[in-house]
Design an enzyme around this catalytic site. Structure first.
Site, PDB file in Angstrom:
ATOM      1  N   ASP A  86      14.557  -3.528 -16.245  1.00 30.24           N
ATOM      2  CA  ASP A  86      14.505  -2.082 -16.502  1.00 30.24           C
ATOM      3  C   ASP A  86      15.732  -1.737 -17.347  1.00 30.24           C
ATOM      4  O   ASP A  86      15.728  -1.938 -18.558  1.00 30.24           O
ATOM      5  CB  ASP A  86      14.452  -1.359 -15.154  1.00 30.24           C
TER       6      ASP A  86
ATOM      7  N   ASP B 142       7.918  -2.987  -4.997  1.00 27.92           N
ATOM      8  CA  ASP B 142       7.662  -2.057  -3.897  1.00 27.92           C
ATOM      9  C   ASP B 142       7.916  -0.614  -4.292  1.00 27.92           C
ATOM     10  O   ASP B 142       8.570  -0.318  -5.294  1.00 27.92           O
ATOM     11  CB  ASP B 142       8.582  -2.392  -2.714  1.00 27.92           C
TER      12      ASP B 142
ATOM     13  N   ASP C 179      11.591  -9.611 -10.937  1.00 27.76           N
ATOM     14  CA  ASP C 179      10.305  -8.937 -11.116  1.00 27.76           C
ATOM     15  C   ASP C 179      10.259  -8.136 -12.415  1.00 27.76           C
ATOM     16  O   ASP C 179       9.327  -8.240 -13.194  1.00 27.76           O
ATOM     17  CB  ASP C 179       9.996  -8.028  -9.906  1.00 27.76           C
TER      18      ASP C 179
ATOM     19  N   GLY D  82      11.872  -8.499  -4.851  1.00 28.34           N
ATOM     20  CA  GLY D  82      10.813  -8.213  -5.827  1.00 28.34           C
ATOM     21  C   GLY D  82      10.198  -9.427  -6.488  1.00 28.34           C
ATOM     22  O   GLY D  82       9.047  -9.392  -6.911  1.00 28.34           O
TER      23      GLY D  82
ATOM     24  N   PHE E 211       6.746   3.987 -13.186  1.00 32.10           N
ATOM     25  CA  PHE E 211       7.178   3.296 -11.980  1.00 32.10           C
ATOM     26  C   PHE E 211       6.011   2.465 -11.456  1.00 32.10           C
ATOM     27  O   PHE E 211       4.967   2.992 -11.095  1.00 32.10           O
ATOM     28  CB  PHE E 211       7.653   4.277 -10.902  1.00 32.10           C
ATOM     29  N   VAL E 212       6.204   1.150 -11.428  1.00 28.92           N
ATOM     30  CA  VAL E 212       5.106   0.250 -11.072  1.00 28.92           C
ATOM     31  C   VAL E 212       5.344  -0.423  -9.725  1.00 28.92           C
ATOM     32  O   VAL E 212       6.487  -0.605  -9.294  1.00 28.92           O
ATOM     33  CB  VAL E 212       4.882  -0.815 -12.168  1.00 28.92           C
TER      34      VAL E 212
ATOM     35  N   ARG F 181       4.095  -4.316  -1.905  1.00 30.37           N
ATOM     36  CA  ARG F 181       4.457  -5.618  -2.490  1.00 30.37           C
ATOM     37  C   ARG F 181       3.293  -6.600  -2.493  1.00 30.37           C
ATOM     38  O   ARG F 181       3.237  -7.521  -3.294  1.00 30.37           O
ATOM     39  CB  ARG F 181       5.613  -6.254  -1.701  1.00 30.37           C
TER      40      ARG F 181
ATOM     41  N   LYS G 128      10.373  -3.138 -19.095  1.00 27.86           N
ATOM     42  CA  LYS G 128       9.984  -1.746 -19.279  1.00 27.86           C
ATOM     43  C   LYS G 128      10.450  -1.262 -20.640  1.00 27.86           C
ATOM     44  O   LYS G 128      11.620  -1.400 -20.993  1.00 27.86           O
ATOM     45  CB  LYS G 128      10.587  -0.897 -18.163  1.00 27.86           C
TER      46      LYS G 128
HETATM   47  P1  5GP Z   1      17.642  -2.851 -13.695  1.00 30.23           P
HETATM   48  O1  5GP Z   1      18.916  -3.318 -13.081  1.00 30.23           O
HETATM   49  O2  5GP Z   1      17.110  -3.759 -14.775  1.00 30.23           O
HETATM   50  O3  5GP Z   1      17.704  -1.429 -14.143  1.00 30.23           O
HETATM   51  O4  5GP Z   1      16.581  -2.772 -12.554  1.00 30.23           O
HETATM   52  C1  5GP Z   1      16.009  -3.883 -12.046  1.00 30.23           C
HETATM   53  C2  5GP Z   1      15.534  -3.614 -10.634  1.00 30.23           C
HETATM   54  O5  5GP Z   1      15.161  -2.233 -10.419  1.00 30.23           O
HETATM   55  C3  5GP Z   1      14.295  -4.419 -10.410  1.00 30.23           C
HETATM   56  O6  5GP Z   1      14.624  -5.708  -9.904  1.00 30.23           O
HETATM   57  C4  5GP Z   1      13.535  -3.569  -9.419  1.00 30.23           C
HETATM   58  O7  5GP Z   1      13.977  -3.902  -8.121  1.00 30.23           O
HETATM   59  C5  5GP Z   1      13.953  -2.136  -9.713  1.00 30.23           C
HETATM   60  N1  5GP Z   1      12.968  -1.444 -10.558  1.00 30.23           N
HETATM   61  C6  5GP Z   1      13.124  -1.034 -11.828  1.00 30.23           C
HETATM   62  N2  5GP Z   1      12.000  -0.452 -12.293  1.00 30.23           N
HETATM   63  C7  5GP Z   1      11.097  -0.518 -11.288  1.00 30.23           C
HETATM   64  C8  5GP Z   1       9.725  -0.106 -11.152  1.00 30.23           C
HETATM   65  O8  5GP Z   1       9.060   0.436 -12.044  1.00 30.23           O
HETATM   66  N3  5GP Z   1       9.134  -0.352  -9.947  1.00 30.23           N
HETATM   67  C9  5GP Z   1       9.789  -0.955  -8.920  1.00 30.23           C
HETATM   68  N4  5GP Z   1       9.102  -1.150  -7.791  1.00 30.23           N
HETATM   69  N5  5GP Z   1      11.072  -1.366  -9.017  1.00 30.23           N
HETATM   70  C10 5GP Z   1      11.715  -1.152 -10.188  1.00 30.23           C
HETATM   71 MG    MG Z   2      14.825  -6.113  -7.777  1.00 29.22          MG
END
Ligand code: 5GP
Ligand code: MG
Length: 178
Positions: free
Chosen positions: A97, A153, A94, A38, A146-147, A159, A125
């Site tokens: 979340d 992706d 990227d 990402g 969800f972006v 991407r 987010k």
């Molecule tokens: P976390 O571990 O912070 O919950 O999630 C991080 C990973 O989840 C990011 O690196 C990404 O790969 C994926 N992710 C979380 N939210 C989104 C979103 O809105 N869109 C996309 N494409 N990936 C996301």
């Molecule tokens: Mg990721």
């Protein structure tokens, strides 16, 4: 698809983040580690805005998730990692979340003898964080949607979009995301 951040906004945000990174590190040598896949586009744009002596490596983090939004088991692939002992490390991802991915990565890098470990993300987010860690550099806060685009992706597509868009709920089917 609805545009959340257009190309110019993304460019401005990345430039601002590069300035903040310069303010933090000055001319100290820096090792940037991009979290694949990402961060690919952000990594390429960001490193060309940085003027300190720079090393670049990548790590792959994959979290398997079901239809729910809880983070699954995180798998790290560190085969392409340069030696980070005694170096200032900046992890680049990227999106922040729940924060689980970055928390696991920071914990891992803390064991490798780096002088410092910080993190930078393009997007954070809103209202989703489940960990205490916060990224040191954030370009944009976005709503809980969800972006895709600029490296992010949906089922391995989108991407290459030069902007950040949100997929409509109807476009999303229950699927793992990583
Ligand atoms: P976390 O571990 O912070 O919950 O999630 C991080 C990973 O989840 C990011 O690196 C990404 O790969 C994926 N992710 C979380 N939210 C989104 C979103 O809105 N869109 C996309 N494409 N990936 C996301
Ligand atoms: Mg990721």
């Amino acid at each position: 698809m609805k545009t959340i951040l257009d190309e110019q906004q993304v460019r401005d945000g990345v430039q601002k983040m590069a300035r903040q990174i310069h303010e933090t590190y000055g001319d100290d040598p820096l090792t940037i580690i991009g979290v694949m896949t990402g961060s690919l586009v952000l990594l390429a744009d960001l490193i060309r805005l940085l003027t300190m002596p720079l090393r670049v490596g990548v790590v792959q983090a994959r979290s398997y998730r079901g239809a729910t939004t809880t983070a699954g088991q995180l798998t790290l692939n560190t085969d392409l990692l340069p030696d980070v002992a005694g170096r200032h490390v900046l992890l680049v991802d990227d999106i922040f979340d729940t924060g689980q991915t970055l928390l696991s990565l920071v914990k891992h890098f803390d064991t490798l003898g780096s002088t410092s470990v910080r993190s930078a993300v393009l997007l954070r987010k809103h209202g989703r964080q489940a960990v205490r860690l916060q990224p040191d550099f954030v370009a944009f806060e976005i709503p809980d949607e969800f972006v895709v685009g600029y490296g992010l992706d949906y089922q391995d597509e989108y991407r290459n979009l030069p902007y950040i868009g949100a997929l409509e709920p109807a476009d999303l089917v229950a699927e793992s995301r990583s």
